[in-house]
Design a protein around this motif. Structure first.
Motif, PDB file in Angstrom:
ATOM      1  N   SER A 241      34.420  55.310  41.816  1.00 16.55           N
ATOM      2  CA  SER A 241      35.798  55.759  41.969  1.00 16.55           C
ATOM      3  C   SER A 241      35.844  56.861  43.019  1.00 16.55           C
ATOM      4  N   ILE A 242      37.022  57.172  43.507  1.00 13.39           N
ATOM      5  CA  ILE A 242      37.176  58.293  44.427  1.00 13.39           C
ATOM      6  C   ILE A 242      37.892  59.448  43.739  1.00 13.39           C
ATOM      7  N   THR A 243      38.004  59.367  42.412  1.00 11.31           N
ATOM      8  CA  THR A 243      38.619  60.426  41.630  1.00 11.31           C
ATOM      9  C   THR A 243      37.630  60.919  40.568  1.00 11.31           C
ATOM     10  N   ASP A 244      37.882  62.090  40.037  1.00 12.93           N
ATOM     11  CA  ASP A 244      36.966  62.673  39.056  1.00 12.93           C
ATOM     12  C   ASP A 244      36.910  61.892  37.752  1.00 12.93           C
ATOM     13  N   ASN A 245      38.046  61.358  37.330  1.00 13.25           N
ATOM     14  CA  ASN A 245      38.140  60.743  36.009  1.00 13.25           C
ATOM     15  C   ASN A 245      38.357  59.243  36.058  1.00 13.25           C
ATOM     16  N   SER A 246      37.858  58.610  37.120  1.00  7.54           N
ATOM     17  CA  SER A 246      37.996  57.170  37.269  1.00  7.54           C
ATOM     18  C   SER A 246      39.475  56.768  37.157  1.00  7.54           C
ATOM     19  N   ILE A 247      39.771  55.659  36.526  1.00 10.86           N
ATOM     20  CA  ILE A 247      41.146  55.171  36.444  1.00 10.86           C
ATOM     21  C   ILE A 247      41.996  56.042  35.513  1.00 10.86           C
ATOM     22  N   ALA A 248      41.355  56.833  34.654  1.00  7.77           N
ATOM     23  CA  ALA A 248      42.103  57.741  33.775  1.00  7.77           C
ATOM     24  C   ALA A 248      42.877  58.780  34.562  1.00  7.77           C
ATOM     25  N   THR A 249      42.501  59.015  35.809  1.00  3.63           N
ATOM     26  CA  THR A 249      43.185  59.988  36.661  1.00  3.63           C
ATOM     27  C   THR A 249      44.681  59.710  36.758  1.00  3.63           C
ATOM     28  N   TYR A 250      45.049  58.442  36.723  1.00  2.00           N
ATOM     29  CA  TYR A 250      46.447  58.071  37.009  1.00  2.00           C
ATOM     30  C   TYR A 250      47.341  58.146  35.774  1.00  2.00           C
ATOM     31  N   HIS A 251      46.760  58.282  34.582  1.00  2.24           N
ATOM     32  CA  HIS A 251      47.552  58.417  33.345  1.00  2.24           C
ATOM     33  C   HIS A 251      48.661  57.372  33.281  1.00  2.24           C
ATOM     34  N   SER A 252      48.313  56.137  33.614  1.00  2.00           N
ATOM     35  CA  SER A 252      49.327  55.089  33.718  1.00  2.00           C
ATOM     36  C   SER A 252      48.845  53.817  33.035  1.00  2.00           C
ATOM     37  N   ALA A 253      49.597  53.378  32.038  1.00  2.00           N
ATOM     38  CA  ALA A 253      49.284  52.104  31.394  1.00  2.00           C
ATOM     39  C   ALA A 253      49.441  50.954  32.378  1.00  2.00           C
ATOM     40  N   LEU A 254      50.411  51.072  33.301  1.00  2.00           N
ATOM     41  CA  LEU A 254      50.634  50.015  34.287  1.00  2.00           C
ATOM     42  C   LEU A 254      49.418  49.870  35.197  1.00  2.00           C
ATOM     43  N   VAL A 255      48.842  50.992  35.636  1.00  2.00           N
ATOM     44  CA  VAL A 255      47.637  50.942  36.468  1.00  2.00           C
ATOM     45  C   VAL A 255      46.477  50.344  35.675  1.00  2.00           C
ATOM     46  N   ASP A 256      46.352  50.741  34.403  1.00  2.08           N
ATOM     47  CA  ASP A 256      45.289  50.185  33.561  1.00  2.08           C
ATOM     48  C   ASP A 256      45.388  48.669  33.489  1.00  2.08           C
ATOM     49  N   PHE A 257      46.581  48.170  33.173  1.00  5.34           N
ATOM     50  CA  PHE A 257      46.753  46.724  33.012  1.00  5.34           C
ATOM     51  C   PHE A 257      46.664  45.986  34.349  1.00  5.34           C
ATOM     52  N   ALA A 258      46.971  46.653  35.451  1.00  3.04           N
ATOM     53  CA  ALA A 258      46.815  46.024  36.765  1.00  3.04           C
ATOM     54  C   ALA A 258      45.353  45.933  37.165  1.00  3.04           C
ATOM     55  N   THR A 259      44.537  46.864  36.671  1.00  2.00           N
ATOM     56  CA  THR A 259      43.114  46.866  37.019  1.00  2.00           C
ATOM     57  C   THR A 259      42.341  45.801  36.252  1.00  2.00           C
ATOM     58  N   VAL A 260      42.794  45.465  35.052  1.00  2.00           N
ATOM     59  CA  VAL A 260      42.088  44.483  34.222  1.00  2.00           C
ATOM     60  C   VAL A 260      41.923  43.138  34.931  1.00  2.00           C
ATOM     61  N   PRO A 261      42.978  42.523  35.496  1.00  2.00           N
ATOM     62  CA  PRO A 261      42.762  41.228  36.171  1.00  2.00           C
ATOM     63  C   PRO A 261      41.853  41.323  37.387  1.00  2.00           C
ATOM     64  N   VAL A 262      41.795  42.482  38.035  1.00  2.00           N
ATOM     65  CA  VAL A 262      40.865  42.660  39.156  1.00  2.00           C
ATOM     66  C   VAL A 262      39.433  42.532  38.651  1.00  2.00           C
ATOM     67  N   MET A 263      39.145  43.184  37.520  1.00  2.00           N
ATOM     68  CA  MET A 263      37.796  43.100  36.944  1.00  2.00           C
ATOM     69  C   MET A 263      37.494  41.691  36.453  1.00  2.00           C
ATOM     70  N   VAL A 264      38.496  41.022  35.883  1.00  2.00           N
ATOM     71  CA  VAL A 264      38.293  39.661  35.396  1.00  2.00           C
ATOM     72  C   VAL A 264      37.997  38.705  36.547  1.00  2.00           C
ATOM     73  N   LEU A 265      38.688  38.866  37.676  1.00  3.17           N
ATOM     74  CA  LEU A 265      38.416  38.027  38.845  1.00  3.17           C
ATOM     75  C   LEU A 265      36.953  38.123  39.255  1.00  3.17           C
ATOM     76  N   GLY A 266      36.393  39.354  39.221  1.00  2.91           N
ATOM     77  CA  GLY A 266      34.998  39.530  39.592  1.00  2.91           C
ATOM     78  C   GLY A 266      34.025  38.968  38.582  1.00  2.91           C
ATOM     79  N   SER A 267      34.518  38.613  37.386  1.00  2.00           N
ATOM     80  CA  SER A 267      33.656  38.137  36.303  1.00  2.00           C
ATOM     81  C   SER A 267      33.506  36.621  36.271  1.00  2.00           C
ATOM     82  N   ILE A 268      34.280  35.917  37.085  1.00  3.69           N
ATOM     83  CA  ILE A 268      34.279  34.451  37.091  1.00  3.69           C
ATOM     84  C   ILE A 268      33.473  33.955  38.294  1.00  3.69           C
ATOM     85  N   ALA A 269      32.700  32.913  38.105  1.00  6.14           N
ATOM     86  CA  ALA A 269      31.814  32.398  39.150  1.00  6.14           C
ATOM     87  C   ALA A 269      32.602  31.959  40.380  1.00  6.14           C
ATOM     88  N   PHE A 270      32.046  32.203  41.557  1.00  5.80           N
ATOM     89  CA  PHE A 270      32.722  31.852  42.812  1.00  5.80           C
ATOM     90  C   PHE A 270      33.011  30.353  42.939  1.00  5.80           C
TER      91      PHE A 270
END
Length: 510
Positions: A241-270
């Motif tokens: 991350s580029i922040t001290d507290n990772s994604i917690a820095t943004y204190h936003s449920a919307l940011v949390d839920f937007a980050t989840v599909p990004v991680m899921v995309l990286g979890s599926i075979a190419f």
């Protein structure tokens, strides 16, 4: 022996040449952010692997194509050297003031940047980045120069797909050696018959998903620079991350839920991504690994939500679900983003162990994740049940094992079952060694479950932390974690093959 050295030298040299190219390309970031004082550091950092890579390539010119064992040695040595030379930007940027490099100016170095004057810290950061681990020696990531923020994100982005995949894509050469090296980087499935076409398709998919991820995070409320970096490290399931507290820095449920599909995309075979993009949407549920990804993520989130609710850590069921979903997906995808603060102090033993299980298992083989991989878990689970059911059949019956659209004979199953069992066994052996080393040296305030969590995070290439990892941790633990991250990314066997080759005088048969 001499021929083996020439074969290995040529391809390791090409890997170092590719590394130098991405160092030189990062000068554009220094110019864009007005950090010209870092340009000499980047030039020196790129020139060293370029020169050594050129010499190694010349030494191996005309050598034979690599065999399977050569490929493993090249992969293990290449990844280790990339981590070593990838640490140079950290060291030289930190040393800019001390050495007075160049005449382009140098602002004061913060304690966070100064930590990289210790070369071991830089190597740790580089290994963590390239292996997609995300454990860091940077105490305050937001105090790093933009160039180093970018370099950390870039090496995770490159490492997520693979340094050999990058080298094959931009320095492609004909011959069967490309397939050998591709497979030595813990990959087996091809998108096209040609390996060069396969890796270039993988990169196009990765670039497309990166742009989509940046857009999603930016629309969710992240500043653009933050969105670029977190999209790169999230999709690569790296977690820097580029922040001290990772994604917690943004204190936003919307940011949390937007980050989840990004991680899921990286979890599926190419290959699955490629087929879905070709219109074969049924691959999302017919592919065994993809089904298991969604099932594992869902089950882990459910268990963790129940545990958090029972522990009354958060005030509402929505918060229980929000933090359970994010932390488990981050762990099982081996990303390492955090939104729940220090898990070592705020979460119970049971909750930490559930997250540790996610880190150990991981997600799909052929994606950007670490861990044992779901395909091995599936092979061991279904293979064991197949063997047990076989007791109830007459010996004369010919049975076939069906998994992921393939029909395997009992002999073929035995080979795949044996491979999965060996990797899993070795994974737990080295996990145990790492835990033992950590509890001998770590501050007594940390518990056994903290140690299990931290070592599982390092070897699973995850990056979640209980607070143990940092520039002040004992040198022995840093070295052990370097080894854990290295073997975790390459799935152990190539590293053991390299070590044996070095011990036996590099006598590696093609």
């Amino acid at each position: 022996m001499v021929e083996s050295i020439r074969v290995v030298s040529r391809d390791v040299g090409r890997i170092l040449e590719a590394l130098s190219l991405i160092m030189f390309a990062s000068i554009a970031v220094a110019i864009a952010w007005g950090e010209e004082y870092t340009i000499p550091a980047l030039l020196i950092s790129g020139a060293i692997p370029l020169a050594i890579g050129y010499l190694l390539t010349r030494l191996g010119k005309g050598a034979a194509e690599p065999g399977k064992l050569h490929g493993m040695v090249i992969a293990a040595a290449g990844w280790f050297l990339v981590a070593v030379f990838g640490s140079l930007p950290f060291f030289f940027v930190a040393a800019t003031d001390v050495l007075h490099i160049g005449v382009l100016g140098s602002p004061p170095i913060t304690p966070t940047t100064a930590a990289f004057l210790n070369p071991l810290n830089g190597i740790f950061e580089s290994m963590s980045g390239f292996t997609g681990t995300g454990l860091t020696m940077a105490v305050h990531e937001n105090h790093l120069p933009h160039v180093l923020q970018w370099w950390r994100s870039l090496i995770e982005w490159v490492g997520g797909v693979g340094v050999i995949v990058l080298t094959t894509a931009i320095l492609a050469r004909p011959g069967s050696g490309s397939l050998t090296l591709y497979e030595s980087e813990a990959r087996s499935e091809k998108i096209h018959p040609s390996i060069v076409s396969t890796v270039r398709t993988i990169w196009w998919i990765f670039l497309l998903f990166t742009v989509a991820s940046v857009t999603l995070l930016w629309l969710a409320g992240m500043p653009l620079w933050d969105a670029i970096n977190h999209a790169m490290t999230g999709l690569a399931t790296g977690g820097f991350s580029i922040t001290d507290n990772s994604i917690a820095t943004y204190h936003s449920a919307l940011v949390d839920f937007a980050t989840v599909p990004v991680m899921v995309l990286g979890s599926i075979a190419f290959p699955v991504h490629y087929l879905v993009m070709q219109g074969n949407l049924d691959e999302l549920w017919t592919d065994l690994q993809t089904r298991w990804v969604f099932g594992f993520f869902g089950l882990g989130t459910l268990v963790l939500t129940v545990l958090l609710a029972a522990g009354h850590i958060y005030s509402t069921p929505f918060q229980d679900f929000r933090y359970a979903l994010f932390q488990f997906v981050s762990a099982a995808s081996c990303t390492g983003f955090q939104t729940a603060g220090s898990l070592g102090t705020s979460w119970s033993v049971a909750e930490q162990l559930v997250v540790s299980l996610g880190m150990v298992v991981g997600a799909a083989a052929g994606s950007t994740v670490g861990g044992i991989k779901l395909i091995r878990a599936a092979t061991l689970t279904k293979g064991t049940l197949f063997r047990i059911r076989g007791v109830f059949y007459p010996e004369s019956v010919v049975r076939h094992f069906h998994m992921n659209g393939r029909s395997l004979s009992e002999g073929e199953l035995a080979r795949e079952f044996e491979e999965a069992a060996i990797i899993s066994f070795l994974w737990f052996v080295f996990l145990g060694i790492g835990i033992f080393a950590l509890i001998l040296t770590v501050d007594p305030k940390y518990t056994l479950e903290n140690a299990i969590f931290e070592v599982a995070s390092a070897q699973g290439n995850v990056g979640l932390s209980t607070g143990i990892t940092g520039p002040g941790m004992p040198t022995l633990d840093k070295v052990v974690f370097l080894f854990n991250m290295w073997i975790g990314r390459l799935e152990i066997i190539p590293v053991l093959v390299l070590l044996r080759a070095l011990v036996t005088g590099f006598e590696v048969s093609p």
